[in-house]
Design an enzyme around this catalytic site. Structure first.
Site, PDB file in Angstrom:
ATOM      1  N   ASP A   1      58.805  16.738  37.526  1.00  0.00           N
ATOM      2  CA  ASP A   1      59.518  17.728  36.718  1.00  0.00           C
ATOM      3  C   ASP A   1      61.018  17.552  36.951  1.00  0.00           C
ATOM      4  O   ASP A   1      61.496  17.611  38.090  1.00  0.00           O
ATOM      5  CB  ASP A   1      59.089  19.137  37.118  1.00  0.00           C
ATOM      6  CG  ASP A   1      59.485  20.182  36.085  1.00  0.00           C
ATOM      7  OD1 ASP A   1      60.205  19.834  35.138  1.00  0.00           O
ATOM      8  OD2 ASP A   1      59.071  21.352  36.239  1.00  0.00           O
TER       9      ASP A   1
ATOM     10  N   ASP B   1      60.410  17.449  29.716  1.00  0.00           N
ATOM     11  CA  ASP B   1      60.916  17.172  31.065  1.00  0.00           C
ATOM     12  C   ASP B   1      59.834  17.213  32.145  1.00  0.00           C
ATOM     13  O   ASP B   1      60.133  17.344  33.332  1.00  0.00           O
ATOM     14  CB  ASP B   1      62.024  18.169  31.416  1.00  0.00           C
ATOM     15  CG  ASP B   1      61.547  19.618  31.346  1.00  0.00           C
ATOM     16  OD1 ASP B   1      60.389  19.856  30.961  1.00  0.00           O
ATOM     17  OD2 ASP B   1      62.351  20.519  31.673  1.00  0.00           O
ATOM     18  N   GLU B   2      58.574  17.068  31.746  1.00  0.00           N
ATOM     19  CA  GLU B   2      57.461  17.263  32.687  1.00  0.00           C
ATOM     20  C   GLU B   2      56.373  16.225  32.443  1.00  0.00           C
ATOM     21  O   GLU B   2      55.982  15.986  31.297  1.00  0.00           O
ATOM     22  CB  GLU B   2      56.910  18.681  32.494  1.00  0.00           C
ATOM     23  CG  GLU B   2      55.913  19.124  33.509  1.00  0.00           C
ATOM     24  CD  GLU B   2      55.483  20.567  33.264  1.00  0.00           C
ATOM     25  OE1 GLU B   2      54.756  21.103  34.119  1.00  0.00           O
ATOM     26  OE2 GLU B   2      55.843  21.151  32.211  1.00  0.00           O
TER      27      GLU B   2
END
Length: 411
Positions: A13, A107-108
């Site tokens: 993350d 973003d993960e």
């Protein structure tokens, strides 16, 4: 043979992703309360730094409220093009190294690296990948390593900011036990309040409640909650390359060169699959327009775009692609629109310069479409010569007792 319970799952993350990108471009922002979002009083916070969070600020908060809590906060309007660029850079780096990965959002990421400990050592391999990502992007990123997706995600949250944490197999339950119940993914404010009213404060207490009792309290969600509290999660890592696109196309009854008609169809199709994107809580990073001429020659054109699910943004790209693609000398048999490069995400994160009213408008439109069908609401350009269709409004008029008839026809 590797069994499901002996999987090794890494969760990556990017820390305060939007904020980190802004700080990368302007070093003076580091260590300061920074808000990313629209600058008007009616805008919302899309992201905030750790320094801003200390004042009680969080994402989706009205900007006016955030600035009241922290008057000296710095506001940046946001740059989705830059965020998409760095997201793709991280994706490409992971794709180079990981045998199986899932892009869960902009973003993960989840990586299934089961079995790699025999050759490299899972922690060593994952740490080296994290170092490579940071070297290439200059952005902070954290990871958790565990036997399943849920525990690895919680481990990542505990490792932040800019850290890493491994939970060895067999220690999942003891790792989760002392945590407050809202640390478990899927436990929101309402669920947490419901559990606390029954005296459940920690994951340990939750894990000790009989599964049948939790099911009686919460239905099927109670079973899922019991599993999570006990560190059990069998959900697979879904390969990113298998993520499907969303598309639609229309073969005309008669070949046409009516540009206005085709543009209305493009608007209708874009709104249709834009609604599907938002229903699935996904964003698209690539738009494709397809044209098939009367001689069956088929041409397509696509463009990579900042991740979004907003109709007004998607429409501008679709129209621009059509203008570049269409040969006005030829009859058209079919047109189509496709959204691909899909990632999980909420469309609101793209509305940096929009007001709460704009967000509320999208929510209201989608709510009406959920109730009465995606074809019930459409842009005015799709109503030819100002005509309205009784077939389109009849279901709603019946549901509302006819109270909307005057307002609908009066607009």
């Amino acid at each position: 043979m590797i069994t499901l319970q002996h999987r090794t799952i890494a969760h990556f993350d990017l820390d305060c992703f939007f904020v980190s990108v802004e700080c990368l471009h302007d070093n003076s922002l580091k260590g300061k309360p920074l808000l990313v979002g629209g600058k008007s009083d009616r805008a919302v916070v899309a992201a905030c730094s750790y320094e801003a969070r200390r004042f009680g600020i969080h994402s989706a908060m009205p900007m006016k409220t955030a600035l009241r809590l922290c008057p000296h906060a710095i506001v940046r309007s946001g740059d989705m093009e830059q965020y998409s660029y760095f997201s793709r850079m991280v994706t490409d780096t992971i794709a180079e190294k990981a045998p199986l990965y899932e892009k869960a959002s902009i973003d993960e990421f989840y990586l299934d690296i089961s079995g790699m400990d025999k050759f490299f050592g899972s922690l060593k391999w994952t740490s080296e990948l994290r170092s490579l990502i940071m070297k290439r992007t200059k952005l902070p990123i954290s990871f958790g390593l565990a036997s399943n997706k849920m525990v690895s995600k919680v481990a990542t949250d505990e490792a932040k900011p800019n850290g890493q944490l491994e939970i060895p197999f067999g220690f999942e339950k003891s790792f989760l036990a002392p945590m407050p119940i809202d640390k478990i993914p899927m436990v929101g404010k309402e669920t947490a309040a419901q559990l606390r009213r029954r005296g459940v404060e920690t994951v340990k207490t939750l894990s000790e409640i009989p599964i049948g009792l939790l099911e009686a309290w919460m239905g099927k969600n109670g079973i899922t909650l019991w599993n999570k509290a006990n560190g059990i999660d069998d959900s697979p890592v879904v390969p990113y390359y298998e993520q499907k696109s969303i598309s639609t196309e229309n073969t005309f009854h008669a070949d046409t060169i009516d540009v206005q008609f085709m543009q209305r169809e493009l608007v209708r199709m874009t709104e249709k699959i834009g609604f599907e994107l938002r229903q699935q809580e996904k964003l698209t990073g690539c738009v494709t327009v397809k044209i098939r001429y009367s001689d069956f020659e088929t041409v397509t054109k696509q463009i990579s775009i900042p991740y979004t699910a907003c109709d007004h943004v998607l429409l501008s790209h679709v129209k621009a692609l059509f203008e570049k693609l269409y040969d006005r000398r030829l009859l058209v048999r079919l047109i189509g629109v496709r959204f691909s490069h899909l990632v999980q995400g909420n469309y609101q994160i793209n509305l940096f310069d929009d007001t709460q009213e704009m967000i509320a408008l999208y929510q209201a439109i989608d709510s009406i479409k959920d109730q009465f069908g995606a074809e019930f609401l459409m842009r005015g350009c799709n109503v030819k010569n100002g005509e309205t269709s009784e077939k389109q409004i009849l279901p709603f008029l019946k549901e509302s007792g006819g109270t909307m008839r005057k307002r609908y026809h009066g607009r």
